[in-house]
Design an enzyme around this catalytic site. Structure first.
Site, PDB file in Angstrom:
ATOM      1  CE1 TYR A   1      14.680 -42.314 -25.725  1.00  0.00           C
ATOM      2  CE2 TYR A   1      16.070 -43.802 -26.586  1.00  0.00           C
ATOM      3  CZ  TYR A   1      14.926 -43.551 -26.165  1.00  0.00           C
ATOM      4  OH  TYR A   1      13.904 -44.368 -26.594  1.00  0.00           O
TER       5      TYR A   1
ATOM      6  CB  ALA B   1      19.325 -37.155 -33.566  1.00  0.00           C
TER       7      ALA B   1
ATOM      8  CD  GLU C   1      11.011 -53.666 -22.111  1.00  0.00           C
ATOM      9  OE1 GLU C   1      10.423 -53.035 -21.377  1.00  0.00           O
ATOM     10  OE2 GLU C   1      11.728 -53.079 -23.210  1.00  0.00           O
TER      11      GLU C   1
END
Length: 408
Positions: A16, A14, A173
């Site tokens: 993307y 489950a 990031e």
């Protein structure tokens, strides 16, 4: 009149790709056309593109996860919480930890695993951004190190040294979020910010390979301004319980560090290889319609699928953007097969742009083809992209519940 048996569609994972396939199918297929089951080891979907924020502690992990039952229509899609152990494509069976299921059509979206490239000690001693539980552990580990520093008679500098392995998208990031969080931790634990070292080690000759050099320069300048040290063209040779060994050319250096976070590589789920599919690092080179070669009843999407960008003769990176687009094509092709049609769609990626966050208030990237964005403008665009996915997944209510609505 004998009723025709409804085909069984199993969706494994489950993430993307898997969850968006289920959401698309529940919109396009009637309840009487197919049995659809999505299988996942957790009862929630998590946004892997937000995991670095959870690891740094700039958002709580509960914001990252979305209950699966909040986005599926339960009379159309059944959710089964279980762990996939093995896929038997020749028998059309999936072996789960607590069950064994058969299928007519299978969608494999089992996601990624860290790729350590055989570096000694990395699996044993480094921390990995791979799940909700892993990022919670990273956040708590960093907080523990800061708390321990002033509570030990001998103040060990390695407690305040954080090494991030990799200056690719995820590594950069993560560095941006850590750069924003460290001053907060210093205030909370009464530590001089100058005592904290945040080091990025990258084996490649540049950070953010594939990005425009001007964007890379902006990102590195912004992060260096916040105190991040870069060691570019430097390889991690070994990770121990208390340090990492790095090398650049002939120079070898040991860096004492209590925290080493590996963000320099992923591979597809190893179950794919173990189940007999021909794969490279857990990724299967799928046909143009996203089916596995030799298995017309099996679709592979997301991190487990490999699609070649013919323009540069290299695979497309396994991004969320690609996985979401794969889910749309996969769902359309499943609808066609269920309805007895054989004119399946070819998957054609539509790269709308890439924006890399440098913290909650800064970013850089390319959108709408060649338009470069920097700073606050890019940061707003990043949040718009994140919210757009939530809209596609669960509409306005999910955006209001989980979205990033603070743009400044």
């Amino acid at each position: 009149m004998i009723a025709l048996k409804k085909p069984e569609i199993l969706i494994l994972g489950a993430g993307y790709g898997g969850l968006m396939t289920a959401v698309n199918l529940q919109k396009k297929l009637g309840v009487d056309e197919a049995h659809i089951t999505i299988i996942n080891k957790h009862d929630y979907h998590y946004q892997s593109t937000w995991l670095h924020e959870g690891a740094a502690g700039t958002i709580h992990q509960d914001q990252i996860r979305i209950p699966i039952k909040d986005v599926i229509t339960q009379h159309k899609v059944k959710f089964l919480k279980d762990t996939v152990i093995e896929i038997r494509p020749n028998e059309k069976q999936v072996i789960l930890e607590n069950n064994k299921l058969t299928y007519d059509y299978l969608v494999i979206g089992l996601g990624f695993e860290p790729e350590t490239f055989g570096i000694k000690g990395l699996k044993e001693h480094a921390l990995f951004i791979r799940s909700i539980n892993s990022v919670r552990f990273i956040r708590e580990h960093i907080e523990y190190c800061f708390a321990a520093y002033n509570n030990e008679s001998e103040k060990r500098d390695e407690l305040l040294t954080i090494v991030v392995g990799g200056a690719g998208f995820t590594g950069i990031e993560l560095l941006g979020e850590l750069a924003n969080r460290i001053p907060e931790l210093c205030r909370e634990f009464d530590i001089d910010r100058r005592k904290v070292r945040l080091i990025c080690v990258e084996a490649a000759p540049t950070a953010l390979p594939g990005f425009n050099p001007a964007l890379v320069e902006y990102a590195m300048n912004q992060l260096e301004r916040k105190g991040i040290e870069f060691k570019i063209g430097t390889a991690i040779k070994e990770c121990t319980e208390t340090s990492i060994i790095v090398a650049k050319d002939e120079n070898v250096e040991e860096i004492k560090a209590a925290t080493v976070i590996w963000a320099a590589g992923v591979r597809g789920n190893s179950i794919v290889e173990k189940s007999g599919f021909e794969a490279m690092r857990g990724r299967v080179k799928v046909n143009s319609d996203l089916r596995a070669p030799g298995y017309d009843h099996v679709f592979i999407i997301g991190d487990c699928a490999l699609v070649i960008n013919e323009e540069i003769d290299r695979p497309y990176p396994p991004t969320a953007q690609i996985a979401i687009q794969m889910a749309e094509t996969c769902a359309d092709n499943l609808v066609a097969l269920v309805r007895g049609k054989d004119n399946l769609k070819e998957f054609v990626p539509d790269i709308k742009g890439t924006v890399c966050s440098l913290g909650h208030d800064d970013a850089m990237g390319v959108v709408f083809g060649e338009k470069q964005l920097y700073g606050a403008q890019a940061s707003i665009m990043k949040k718009v992209i994140d919210n757009r996915y939530l809209w596609k997944l669960g509409g306005l209510s999910l955006v209001l519940k989980k979205g990033k609505l603070n743009f400044f």
